[in-house]
Structure formats: C-alpha cells, structure tokens
Design an enzyme around this catalytic site. Structure first.
Site, mmCIF file in Angstrom:
data_model
loop_
_atom_site.group_PDB
_atom_site.id
_atom_site.type_symbol
_atom_site.label_atom_id
_atom_site.label_comp_id
_atom_site.label_asym_id
_atom_site.label_seq_id
_atom_site.Cartn_x
_atom_site.Cartn_y
_atom_site.Cartn_z
ATOM 1 N N TYR A 125 8.889 6.625 -1.276
ATOM 2 C CA TYR A 125 10.421 6.466 -0.977
ATOM 3 C C TYR A 125 11.126 6.759 -1.839
ATOM 4 C CZ TYR A 125 8.361 5.125 3.908
ATOM 5 O OH TYR A 125 7.409 5.101 4.778
ATOM 6 N N THR A 126 10.615 5.990 -3.354
ATOM 7 C CA THR A 126 12.174 5.968 -4.125
ATOM 8 C C THR A 126 11.846 7.398 -4.991
ATOM 9 O OG1 THR A 126 10.659 4.461 -5.393
ATOM 10 C CG2 THR A 126 11.673 3.999 -3.958
#
Length: 856
Positions: free
Chosen positions: A133-134
């Site tokens: 997600y990052t």
C-alpha cells in the site's frame, strides 16, 4: 569437483571419509565468535564512515540502481523491498521493509533518507501499512550519500551470489552517523547514537579540518548536543560532555510543556516515546493515585503537532503536578553508546574520533574521485591532441583514409604500421604515429568536423581539459587543496539542508553549562544590511597606523553591505536594537564563529526578526557592571532627532520574539543607543557635521513604549548619525568619522553644554572630500578604533594616531577606501597588549590639512 580432490563422504555409506577430532568447547567458542562477528559487521552496527548498516545501505543502493531518485515518481515499497532482497540482501522481506519505513519516519530520523507516501507509522506506535500500500523514493539528502558513487569513490564487493557488485560504503557527502544516529543490538554489544543537527555537525567537521589538534571542548562550541527530531529538552550539559568525551553517557531528555493555572499542555515528547502509551500510563497512575491533582486528560494532537492537555483539579498546585509527571513520565534517559565499525572492527568513538573517521573517509572519496576524473580528462586530452594533429594535416589524413582499402587499413596507416605509397595523384603520403585510440576517433570523425569552427571548438575544449587536469593535479598533490574541496562541499550541504535546532538544552544544578566550555576572548562581530552576522577573533586583526586600507573582514552577497561592527567578549550579553524599535538579546558566543572571508549566518536564525527589520544598534550589557543601588538607563536617539531615556530595569525579561524599546514615527528609525547613569552629558552628531551637547537630565526617564522628545533641531535634509555619552573619568576627546574615511579628535571641552533641542555647533566640515558624518564617539587615550567599510574592509588603529584638532575642521585620513566604498560603522575598544604597536600599514603623513577655520 576435481577428480584428484579427496572425497569428504563415502559414496556408499554417506559417512565422512575423514574425521577430525576437536574439543567441543573450542569449536563452540570459535563458531560463536564467527557468528558474533557476522552479526556485528554484517547486520547490527553502522559503519563510522557513512553511518549506515548494510540493510540501509543496500536499500538506498537498490533504489539508486533502479532510478528511484528524489526527482522520480514514488515506487511501490514492495517493489523496492523485492529488488533489495533479490539483488543484495537475502533476508526476510519484513526486516527490509521495517528498515525502509524507519528511514521515512520524520519522528525517527533527524533528516529522513526516504520520502514516503502513505502510512509509515506514527509516534503512537502504529505500525506502517503493508508494503503493497505504501510508496517511496529517495529523499534529496539521501542522494548526497550516493553522489559520485560511479566515479570509483568507494570500494565495491560482490553481492551474495557473485552476480552483482555492491558498495562496501557510500561516499556520504555529510556525516550521517551523527546526523541521523543509529541503534542496534549485536552479540555482546550494542550501539545507541543520538541524532544531531546537520549544520552543527558540519561546522564541527570544518573546525576539525582547520584545527586537527582541537579538543572535544572546542568541538562542543559547534555541536551543542543531540538534536532529536521530536524536539524536547536535554537537561544539563555535563552528561553531553561526558558522552562526547568518552563515547558513552546518559542524557536526560525532558518533554516540552507549558504550565498554566488550570492545565499543563505537553507539546513535545522525549525521543522514541510512544505518545499513546504515555497517555495511557498517565491515566493509569491517576487512577492508581500515584499522581494527584488531575481531573482530565486529552490527546488533541493532529498533523500540526503534539498537544496533550492535562486538566488540573481546582486548587491543585501546577508545579506539584508537573514534578509528578516529570518523575514518572515526562522525562527519560537516552543512553549514549557511540559504537560503530572502524576498519570492520567495533569501536567506541569520542565526538572527535567520530568526526575524524568521517573526515578521513571524505578525503579518500575526494582523492579517488579526483584521480578518476583526472584519468578521464587525460584520456580525453589524448584524443583531442590526436584530433588537433589530424586537423593540422587534414589533407594528408583525408588522402590516407580515402586511399585505404578499409577502416582497419586506414587505422593501421594512421598508426604508422604501414605506408600508403601514393594517392590517386601519384604523390607520396606522409606517415603518422597516432595511438590506437586516436586513430579510431580520427577515422570516426565526420566531414562536418573538419570545419574551422569545429577546429576552434576542439582547441577550446582542449584548453578547458588542460585547465581541469592542472586543478585535479593540484588537489591530488596538495593536502590543503584537497581539504578545501572537502570543506566547500560540506558547506554546500550545510547551506542547502541545515535547519534550526529542535532540541533545547536547559541547565540543571551542578552541571557544566555550555557556556563553561567556551573560552572567554574578545571577538569582532559584523552585521550586514541584510542581517547576516558572524564573529571573528580579535587577534585576526592587527593594528595599523591611520590611513591604512585595513584587511578583509567579511564576504558579502550581491547587493548586501556592512551595517555595523563592534567588539565584545564571548560571554557578554548583547542587546540588539532594531529599525522597528524592538530589542532582542543574545550571548556573543551564540553568534557563529567564522573566518574573515566567510559571509556569516542570517540573523533570523538567531533572532526572530520580522521581514524588513534590521539591526541598527547593539549594546553590550558588560557596560552595565554596576552596584545594585546604582541606576542605569538606555538612552536612545532616532534619525529624526528624537531622544528618550528608559531604565534598564524595564528590559529585564526580553522574550525570544523581542520586546518594544521605543515607539517610532513614520519614516523614522532608531539610530543609536548608549548606557548612561543619569548624570552624563549627551552629544548628538548629525550627518551634515553638526553636534549638540546637553545633560541627560534634560530628558526625563519614560517607559519602553514612549517616543521621547526632540534632542536637536535638524535642517530639512539632515539626520542624526550618532549618539555619544560623555564619561568624565575616561573620555578626553570627541572622535568624529566621515563616510569617506576621514576623521578627527577634538577636546570634549570644545563642545560647550547647551539646552536640549538646539541647533548645536559645527563639529566637522562635510564637503565632497569628507562626505557625511557616520560616527561620533567619545574616546580616551587608551582606546583603539575599529572601522569597517560597506564592502567589508576592517581597519584597527589606535585612537591617538588621529590628530587632535578643533571642531570646525576637515580632519585627516583615517581609512584609505576605494572610490566606490564608504565607512559603514565604527566601534571603540580599550587597547590590548597585542595592539600597543601599530603596523605601518598604508598610513599617510600628518601633513594633511588637519585644521581649517577657527571654531565658532
């Protein structure tokens, strides 16, 4: 395996063919040592040179190799982790991601090395979001760690599968070990290095370059102490000194909070404190009765910062509650263990040793880079020499190429390996002895490169390459030149990335203060119109006879000029009065110490000045060394002639944001301030050479916000230039200096006392030669003069070198200025032993016209 190699196992039974007997204690000991050293050198401890552990170094290098720079788009963290793990770091992906996330946390790193996008954790202990997600990329300052890595600046080693190579250390353009710190647990040892302020660390490194024999105390004049990304306060200087002196110590870190009548507001926490857990523990202690007097507890923190509000019960003593919170929660201890790898071996380092290891590394990097570039430039010069020779005999070269059977034949002919007997016209062709590289480039030349313009460009490039070769040879052959390059590059990093300290150092009973470590010495302080400020040792300036040109005292940026110069002791408190009528205070040693050729540091980094606010007067509080029962005043004058007197007791609590010193009218500004005792005579000097003397009792004492009264009547185009206070015990003359470098001494008695707000008397002629008056001072026989020009020249000269003449006179040359330069500021100081004999300088004789008309 070779056929004659011994078989280690029996192919039929699988039992070892050879058995070696060993003592189990010795085998376990050796195996444990091997394992321990593997953990120490390969996992847990940072390298003293670049401040990185292998995992952090490999992450940054993998990003560099993948083109994930500060200017590129963010890349998925999972992609970065995968490339790092697959190419350089064959360990668990979670360990790599945790290391990546930490480098992106601005509450963990003083200068984050990764620019993260997404949830990378928080001060509440929240873990980062999953790596899918990052996103991340290198931060701009991280690129400085890898700068010039392609120029053979560091050693490379094979990666874990011998498929690729990786750097053993990064070039590291700044001292990352101290700037970002490090922590880790190895086998039998651990490291815990606090982060520091980039600007302070670089200033200390530069100081070490110039003073290799310096002590830790000297370096602490630049590095005040750790500078945590979360701010807060360090209690006491003694623990910092011990940690820097020995490499080990315990530093008390205290939260920043504001104690109010009914609440305590916490705004900064000690480094590595979990805020959510802290709030929970406070609540538990309140419920358990360990802490009394708290009725409510709220966490109002947001993206703008931390704010934990502790509401107090009615009647609770805020100081008692504060002390309870400090005892249990708001103060922690940071154990400093400055352990790092030096030549692959763990070593506890002092502050000086840490900077020395980094400095030696940078010298090696610059030396290797210079050698690499020198080799490239020499190769390029060799090619250009061949092209220039070819252009000088272009017809013969073209004929050889045209009459050769193929490219290889042409190259061989240019190298002189065979002769082209004749061209199509039957003429013999000369032979050449070009090198192989030169021949290759000549054959590859296009027809367009045979033009005269192209020839000029090649000659220009050749000259440029030769100049660069000479410069690189100078760097490689001269250690001082190499150090100058290291210093310049460090200064560039400092100017680009340094910011203000976040962690304050507060004193505690029984501690060695920062001031205790600073030697008491007289210094020269320079301030410019753009509010750049610095200090230099008084010993940097030898006394000259009047009429000298002085020496350079500061460098200036375009459009800036010097505004003032003054002499003070490093331990003096200085009050800075500004054009807006405000006053600020600062210790002299807090002003950055720099060389005569340095520009200085912006005063807004030291004083909270408003836009357009300039320092116009400085008062040294050492001049107020008086008995408790004696009254002292600040007597101030503005350029429009207003004068006021205010008790120094009104200036006891000067805030960091300053306090008002005088109210100013439109287009008026504060010009000068003197300390008086209520009985002094005041002399006001104007730009057009007028002066008035009156007793300060004619000006009643008023509050800080008052404007004052008229001190002198001015002509429409005149303005006050200076204020002088007469000390009957020490002062014998009035010294007047004009902007073109002329000046004179006149007996104080020649200035008769008048009533305030008169027109005054003629003090000095302000004609085309002299220019306007810029300074009026009262001086004694033991004083010396410091004059500084707008362009940064400083002249130190004895006052008694200046002629004593009447009032209405021309004066003599005091400072020899360039045609486009003028005097900016003058300060007087008691003469020291080293200035008792002035250099001859460029002084002129006393035969100038020192007297003119008789004083009126």
């Amino acid at each position: 395996m070779s056929s004659d190699a011994p078989e280690r196992f029996d192919p039929e039974t699988g039992i070892a063919a050879e058995v070696e007997t060993a003592r189990i204690e010795r085998e376990m000991e050796q195996s444990y040592i091997d394992y321990a050293m593997s953990v120490i050198a390969g996992r847990a401890l940072p390298d003293a040179r670049d401040g990185l552990k292998p995992v952090h170094r490999r992450i940054l290098y993998a990003m560099h190799q993948s083109g994930i720079s500060a200017r590129s788009a963010h890349r998925k963290s999972s992609s970065i982790v995968g490339e790092t793990m697959g190419d350089y770091h064959p360990h668990g992906d979670s360990a790599i991601y945790n290391a990546l996330a930490r480098m992106a946390q601005d509450f963990s790193m003083r200068n984050p090395l990764v620019d993260g996008q997404g949830n990378f954790g928080s001060v509440d202990g929240d873990p980062p979001a999953a790596m899918r997600y990052t996103e991340a990329r290198m931060s701009p300052i991280a690129e400085e760690l890898l700068d010039n890595i392609e120029m053979d600046t560091v050693e490379f080693t094979a990666n874990y599968d011998d498929r690729l190579s990786e750097p053993a250390v990064l070039p590291a353009a700044f001292p990352n070990l101290l700037v970002n710190g490090s922590s880790g647990i190895a086998v039998g040892m651990s490291t815990n290095i606090p982060p520091h302020n980039l600007g302070e660390v670089i200033d200390a490194t530069i100081h070490l370059i110039h003073h290799p024999e310096c002590t830790v105390e000297d370096l602490m004049n630049h590095v005040q102490g750790p500078d945590f990304p979360t701010g807060a306060n360090i209690v006491g200087q003694n623990a910092i000194y011990k940690a820097y002196k020995t490499g080990r110590g315990r530093v008390r870190v205290r939260a920043e909070f504001d104690v109010q009548d009914d609440r305590i507001v916490i705004t900064e926490l000690p480094f590595q404190t979990n805020k959510a857990r802290l709030v929970e523990r406070i609540a538990d202690n309140v419920n358990a009765g360990t802490i009394e007097g708290i009725r409510d507890l709220r966490d109002e923190s947001d993206r703008d910062g931390i704010r934990v509000v502790v509401e107090l019960k009615r009647g609770a003593n805020p100081d008692i509650v504060k002390n309870q919170l400090l005892e249990h929660h708001l103060e922690s201890t940071f154990g400093v263990i400055n352990l790092a790898l030096v030549d692959g071996q763990p070593q506890v380092l002092t502050l000086k040793e840490t900077l020395h290891e980094y400095l030696e590394h940078r010298r090696t990097v610059v030396r290797r880079r210079s050698q690499y570039e020198l080799d490239e430039k020499r190769d390029r010069a060799h090619i250009l020499e061949g092209r220039l020779r070819a252009l000088e005999q272009v017809d013969d070269v073209v004929d050889i190429i045209r009459n050769s059977t193929d490219r290889d034949n042409a190259k061989a002919a240019l190298r002189g390996e065979h002769v082209v007997e004749s061209d199509e016209r039957g003429e013999s062709l000369p032979t050449f002895d070009f090198s192989e590289d030169q021949a290759n480039h000549i054959v590859a030349m296009q027809l367009g490169s045979l033009t005269s313009l192209e020839s000029d460009e090649i000659e220009d490039e050749y000259e440029s390459v030769q100049e660069r070769i000479e410069r690189l040879q100078t760097i490689l052959n001269n250690p001082d030149e190499l150090d100058a390059v290291v210093e310049d590059e460090l200064a560039t990093i400092r100017d680009k990335y340094a910011d203000e300290r976040r962690t304050r150092i507060i004193e505690d009973d029984g501690t060695v203060t920062h001031e205790d470590l600073i030697a008491q010495e007289d210094v020269v302080v320079v301030v410019t119109e753009d509010d750049y400020i610095k200090r230099m040792s008084l010993e940097d300036f030898r006394s000259q006879h009047r009429g000298g040109k002085g020496i350079i005292g500061t460098s200036l940026k375009d459009g800036d000029t010097v505004s003032s110069v003054y002499v003070a002791n490093t331990h003096d408190y200085l009050l800075y009065f500004t054009s807006h009528g405000q006053v600020y205070q600062l210790k002299t040693y807090q002003i950055p110490e720099m060389s005569r050729t340095a520009r200085g540091k912006s005063a807004v980094n030291l004083l909270e000045l408003d836009d357009g606010e300039q320092i116009t007067a400085v008062v040294n509080t050492a001049e107020m060394d008086i008995d408790d029962d004696e009254e002292r005043y600040f007597t101030m004058v503005t350029q429009s002639g207003y004068i006021k007197r205010t008790s120094v007791n009104s200036f006891q609590n000067i805030r960091s944001t300053g306090i008002i010193a005088i109210s100013l009218g439109a287009d008026d500004k504060l010009i000068d301030v003197e300390v008086t005792d209520g009985n002094r005579d005041i002399i006001l000097g104007t730009r057009k050479g007028m002066a008035i003397r009156f007793n300060e009792g004619d000006v009643r004492s008023v509050g800080r916000s008052a404007r004052g009264v008229h001190g002198i009547k001015l002509e429409d185009t005149d303005a006050v230039a200076a204020l002088a206070a007469v000390d009957d015990d020490q002062d014998d003359w009035v010294l007047t200096v004009t902007e073109h470098g002329y000046g004179k001494r006149t007996d104080i008695d020649r200035y008769r006392q008048q009533s305030r707000n008169g027109k005054g008397l003629i003090d000095i002629k302000t004609n085309e030669r002299n220019g306007h008056v810029c300074e009026v001072e009262t001086v004694g026989i033991s004083d010396e003069l410091f004059m500084m020009s707008r362009k940064g020249q400083i002249l130190r000269t004895p006052v008694d070198d200046i002629s004593t003449v009447g009032r209405n006179t021309m004066g003599v040359i005091v400072m020899d200025l360039e045609d486009t330069d003028t005097v900016a500021s003058v300060d007087t100081h008691p003469r020291t032993d080293d200035s008792s004999e002035a250099d001859s300088g460029d002084g002129e004789s006393e035969s100038e016209n020192a007297t003119a008309t008789t004083p009126s």
